[in-house]
Design an enzyme around this catalytic site. Structure first.
Site, PDB file in Angstrom:
ATOM      1  N   HIS A 130       0.866  -1.184   0.000  1.00 24.25           N
ATOM      2  CA  HIS A 130       0.000   0.000   0.000  1.00 24.25           C
ATOM      3  C   HIS A 130       0.898   1.227   0.000  1.00 24.25           C
ATOM      4  O   HIS A 130       1.600   1.486   0.981  1.00 24.25           O
ATOM      5  CB  HIS A 130      -0.932  -0.006   1.215  1.00 24.25           C
ATOM      6  CG  HIS A 130      -1.728   1.251   1.331  1.00 24.25           C
ATOM      7  ND1 HIS A 130      -2.395   1.797   0.268  1.00 24.25           N
ATOM      8  CD2 HIS A 130      -1.939   2.091   2.376  1.00 24.25           C
ATOM      9  CE1 HIS A 130      -2.999   2.915   0.652  1.00 24.25           C
ATOM     10  NE2 HIS A 130      -2.729   3.118   1.926  1.00 24.25           N
ATOM     11  N   ASP A 165       1.368   4.866   0.204  1.00 23.70           N
ATOM     12  CA  ASP A 165       1.090   6.261   0.509  1.00 23.70           C
ATOM     13  C   ASP A 165       2.213   7.085  -0.095  1.00 23.70           C
ATOM     14  O   ASP A 165       3.377   6.946   0.297  1.00 23.70           O
ATOM     15  CB  ASP A 165       1.027   6.482   2.018  1.00 23.70           C
ATOM     16  CG  ASP A 165      -0.084   5.680   2.652  1.00 23.70           C
ATOM     17  OD1 ASP A 165      -1.249   5.900   2.287  1.00 23.70           O
ATOM     18  OD2 ASP A 165       0.211   4.825   3.520  1.00 23.70           O
ATOM     19  N   HIS A 185      -5.180  10.076   0.437  1.00 26.21           N
ATOM     20  CA  HIS A 185      -5.882  10.309   1.698  1.00 26.21           C
ATOM     21  C   HIS A 185      -4.983  10.887   2.788  1.00 26.21           C
ATOM     22  O   HIS A 185      -5.464  11.642   3.632  1.00 26.21           O
ATOM     23  CB  HIS A 185      -6.566   9.028   2.190  1.00 26.21           C
ATOM     24  CG  HIS A 185      -5.682   7.825   2.245  1.00 26.21           C
ATOM     25  ND1 HIS A 185      -5.629   6.908   1.228  1.00 26.21           N
ATOM     26  CD2 HIS A 185      -4.817   7.378   3.178  1.00 26.21           C
ATOM     27  CE1 HIS A 185      -4.776   5.957   1.534  1.00 26.21           C
ATOM     28  NE2 HIS A 185      -4.261   6.214   2.712  1.00 26.21           N
ATOM     29  N   ASP A 193      -7.391   1.713   1.995  1.00 23.27           N
ATOM     30  CA  ASP A 193      -7.271   2.446   3.255  1.00 23.27           C
ATOM     31  C   ASP A 193      -8.028   3.764   3.233  1.00 23.27           C
ATOM     32  O   ASP A 193      -7.703   4.691   3.972  1.00 23.27           O
ATOM     33  CB  ASP A 193      -5.782   2.719   3.546  1.00 23.27           C
ATOM     34  CG  ASP A 193      -5.531   3.073   5.009  1.00 23.27           C
ATOM     35  OD1 ASP A 193      -6.400   2.783   5.845  1.00 23.27           O
ATOM     36  OD2 ASP A 193      -4.473   3.651   5.293  1.00 23.27           O
TER      37      ASP A 193
END
Length: 901
Positions: free
Chosen positions: A13, A15, A351, A125
């Protein structure tokens, strides 16, 4: 007995920026992709890697290593790297509907250019999921949607006969949008790291799988079990092939395979017996205690959110429609430049970025990206307006001393709004700038009046704007500097057509009309719709005349302590709100014109400087937010709040601008609008949806805060009257049932730490700077079919623009609408050119729970067709007498294409 299949999907994931800034994260990304390429070449059993559902990771990688593009493309075409459908993994609630569509358009386009597209909507997420996502993803051709939050999994062996609206028996379910369209939904019931770091040694592997298999079986609806081999920024597991072989030896009743989402979803669909729970609409962890919804990220670093909304409006509401208008007058549509501006904006939409929950350095870099994207948008807007303006026929003004200009309305409704425009009365080019300045300064300004396109005089205020420097950048010669003498004209532009323009002209006249109208009354303002009374405590009373409904003592400020973090608001135990209506104020009338009245209200409230030192100890020791004991300290500081209130002649709402200089820490400031309306539910603007929500959360909710997401507005109504509060970049609100169902808008939340998994101090998140916020309070009569408060609210976010034009011949009239349409409860969201094409794309959504009818006037220049959010040509549309009529289902998102004949 059929073996259970364990699907192991390798991923990380990613980010893009969070607890490290972007460039530091990018170095780790380069290592990750290089390691994957090495495994693809040398490990036969390492079959694929899921690149987190986003294509931007390849942009970031190839910017450093462009020589690797062919190898990357080869591995995508061979099904080893799985990419898309998104450009970035956005926060769904803090990005507009059109931003979400652009995200898909860019992601799908780039994935296909690389030779592969994972048709899986992916939200590992996201801090909650917007209700219209299944409809968007289905229109985009996705096979399923995979997400990590929002639904409470119950588990089949808990013997629950019927799940609630936001519960599911299994990790697999049917997720529907409010319009009824839906997809197979897969929840990471055991999170997206349940298969991370799988041991390859038998002893460790036995412990690992004995613990993990039962956890997944508990929620699985079939014999296909999902294990996610990775986590946040997780390096690829290099011995995974050996780990899978070990698991297959240890558990002969299972088949462990290195899988991917497409294969996993296909297996689920083949054996699914349709006994799945159905969840509908937005998924925001409604069935929880309320502490982990992460909704308070909507108010972290509000200045970031305000810049985001300004940037989105510049692109989706101004640049794109104006570029369409200009293209119809022969100007090339700027596809590549708009894509660059959108991609630059979307780089702020992950996010952890847009949510304001990262390091200070991350958010400083974000501001630079916003300004880059907005600079591009502003230049495109200026060029498009000039091009359209040069095609308007104003030759009838020849021989007069006249200064025409256009007012552009790029919303979907005919509009009234007060605007100001700077007009050059004369320019000097061909002399030194110093001499030109003297000449312009000596120029005497004549008397002028303002007339509309029909020659009717319009009340206005004209001010000498002095001498200004400017320059032209011709396409065929060197820059042309000049000095100009200018005037500023302020007035109310009325009935400017939807998606169109209207021409006004300043003309000389010896005896201008003396305007004696006023909206000012004793202690307030009044027009045909509203009466506003200012109170001694700084609040206002508001009367909506057609319904007779009054709203008393509204628009006051509430300040509370906040000992939480960028994710979670936490008021100190026993803390009492400090409210502005307990303090005196000064009131000043600052505008009294026929078209608008305005007041300035100044209040000074005393609030604590910060939290006690206990908070820093609790931050350093990683004390859970829920059990913190810090209080607000005893050092008091004055907070001066200036409120500007205005009412326009034809205004349906009171416009408010709040300004303050925040020098305090660890607190939250909100504006409170008591409604006095008795209702159990309210409504709010979301992504292509006006969603209804309960005022009170379900009985298991223990968080004292009940904040929610909004886009443009939130409101409440009964069978007779209602009120909504529109906003500009204020995404957090709360309905306060114990305070007359007040609407509370968060203006500031100041905290000092990131939160989550470590100790990351964020002093910039205290937002110690000059702050401002704009909102509009719009009361309405429910039975008045002529007004639509939601349409009023959508217009609040979009400015009307002006452009001075010449006295000239042209093909366009003095007033024109590029799109004439109507539809009760239908809202226009976008007007643009098809990606890479010449067709015009228009989008609406039905904001109601009933069928409606969309009607728009056809032109013989175009063929019309029904499309979808990825702009495919689906179905030809025809009409009678140049009117095309289309039935629109409840909550349906409708996209129409226009192909020039």
């Amino acid at each position: 007995m059929r073996k259970k299949t364990v699907h192991i999907i390798s991923h990380s994931h990613w980010d893009r920026e969070w607890y490290m800034p972007f460039e530091k994260h990018r170095l780790k990304l380069i290592d990750l992709i290089d390691d994957c390429l090495e495994l693809f070449e040398h490990s036969e059993g390492f079959k694929s890697f899921h690149l987190d559902g986003q294509c931007i990771v390849l942009d970031d990688y190839l910017e450093i290593k462009p020589e690797m593009k062919d190898l990357i493309t080869k591995n995508i075409k061979e099904g080893k790297f799985h990419i898309g459908p998104w450009y970035i993994l956005q926060d769904e609630f803090l990005t507009s509907g059109e931003s979400n569509v652009r995200n898909l358009l860019v992601g799908i386009e780039e994935a296909k250019e690389y030779g592969g597209l994972a048709r899986i909507g992916y939200f590992p997420d996201a801090f909650g999921n917007a209700g219209q996502m299944p409809q968007l993803l289905k229109q985009a051709g996705m096979e399923a949607v995979v997400f990590g939050r929002g639904v409470k999994p119950v588990g089949f062996n808990n013997l629950v006969e019927k799940t609630g609206d936001y519960e599911s028996l299994y990790s697999e379910m049917q997720w529907n949008s409010p319009d009824g369209s839906g997809l197979l939904g897969v929840l990471f019931a055991n999170w997206y790291n349940n298969g991370a770091e799988i041991p390859a040694e038998e002893e460790e592997a036995k412990v690992f799988w004995d613990n993990r298999l039962e956890d997944v079986i508990r929620y699985a609806s079939t014999e296909h079990l999902l294990f996610m081999n990775g986590c946040d920024h997780q390096p690829v597991q290099k011995d995974l092939e050996r780990a899978i072989a070990t698991a297959n030896r240890l558990y002969p009743d299972y088949e462990f395979v290195h899988s991917d989402f497409e294969h996993y979803v296909q297996c689920i669909k083949e054996v699914q017996d349709n006994n799945l729970s159905v969840v509908t609409g937005e998924l925001t962890s409604q069935m929880t205690d309320g502490w982990t919804t992460l909704v308070n990220t909507t108010s972290s670093r509000n200045y970031i959110k305000q810049l985001n909304r300004e940037n989105e409006v510049l692109l989706q509401n101004l640049s794109e429609p104006l570029a369409v208008f200009a293209a119809q007058s022969g100007k090339a549509y700027p596809h590549a430049v708009l894509k660059y501006a959108w991609k630059t904006l979307m780089q702020n939409h992950p996010h952890d970025s847009i949510c304001g929950c990262s390091l200070d350095e991350v958010h400083r870099e974000m501001e630079g990206r916003y300004y880059k994207s907005m600079q591009v948008a502003e230049e495109l807007i200026k060029e498009s307006m000039r091009h359209v303006g040069s095609d308007i026929n104003t030759i009838a003004l020849e021989g007069q001393e006249a200064y025409p200009f256009m007012v552009f309305n790029t919303t979907g409704w005919s509009r009234n709004s007060v605007i100001s425009v700077i007009l050059d009365i004369e320019r000097k080019y061909d002399q030194s700038l110093n001499e030109a300045y003297d000449d312009m300064k000596a120029l005497k300004i004549k008397q002028f009046v303002l007339v509309d396109n029909n020659g009717i005089e319009i009340p206005c205020r004209m001010e000498d704007a002095g001498v200004r420097f400017g320059y032209d950048l011709p396409e065929d010669k060197f820059r042309q500097p000049y000095m100009a003498r200018s005037v500023k004209v302020s007035f109310e532009a009325c009935k400017v057509p939807a998606m169109g323009y209207k021409v006004y002209t300043l003309v000389s006249k010896k005896t201008p009309v003396i305007q004696r109208e006023t909206l000012v009354i004793p202690n307030g303002m009044e027009n045909e719709y509203l009466k506003v009374t200012l109170n001694e405590d700084g609040t206002i009373d508001l009367l909506e005349k057609s319904s007779g409904k009054s709203y008393g003592h509204i628009c006051y400020y509430e300040d509370t302590g906040d000992i939480g973090n960028e994710y979670i608001y936490r008021q100190p135990n026993g803390d009492k709100a400090i409210v502005s209506k307990d303090y005196s104020c000064t009131v000043e009338l600052i505008e009294d014109e026929p078209y608008r009245a305005g007041y300035k209200v100044t209040q000074i409230i005393n609030i604590p400087e910060a939290a006690t030192e206990t908070l820093q100890e609790e931050i350093q020791s990683m004390a859970d937010v829920k059990i913190r004991r810090a209080q607000r300290n005893s050092r008091i500081m004055p907070l001066e709040i200036t409120t500007y209130l205005s009412l326009e002649k034809h205004g349906r709402g009171v416009k408010v601008r709040t300004e303050f200089d925040n020098r305090m820490k660890d607190h939250r400031l909100r504006v409170i609008i008591p409604t006095g309306i008795e209702a159990d539910y309210h409504f709010a603007d979301s992504v292509f949806e006006i969603v209804e929500r309960p005022n009170k959360h379900y009985q298991g909710w223990t968080n004292p805060s009940g904040c929610e997401h909004q886009q443009c507005f939130a409101g409440i109504k009964d069978e007779k009257a209602g009120v909504l509060a529109a906003n500009n970049g204020l995404y957090e609100y709360e309905i306060l049932p114990e305070q007359n169902n007040a609407i509370a808008l968060t203006l500031l939340r100041a905290v000092g730490e990131l939160g989550d998994w470590g100790v990351f101090l964020t002093p910039d998140a205290q937002v110690q700077r000059k702050c401002s916020a704009s909102f509009e309070i719009i009361p309405f009569n429910v039975t008045d079919i002529e007004s639509d408060p939601a349409a009023e609210a959508y217009q609040f976010q979009v400015p009307m623009l002006t452009c001075q034009i010449s006295v000239q011949e042209g093909s366009l009239p003095l007033q024109y609408s590029y799109l004439e349409w109507e539809g009760k409860g239908i809202y226009l969201t976008g007007l643009k050119r098809k990606n890479g094409g010449e067709d015009t794309i228009i989008r609406w959504f039905n904001g109601t729970g009933r069928d409606s009818h969309l009607m728009f006037r056809a032109s013989k220049k175009f063929k019309y067709y029904k499309s979808n959010i990825v702009e495919e040509h689906l179905e030809e549309l025809t009409g009678e007498e140049e009117i095309i009529k289309l039935k629109v289902r409840p909550y349906e998102i409708v996209t129409i294409g226009m192909e020039e004949i």
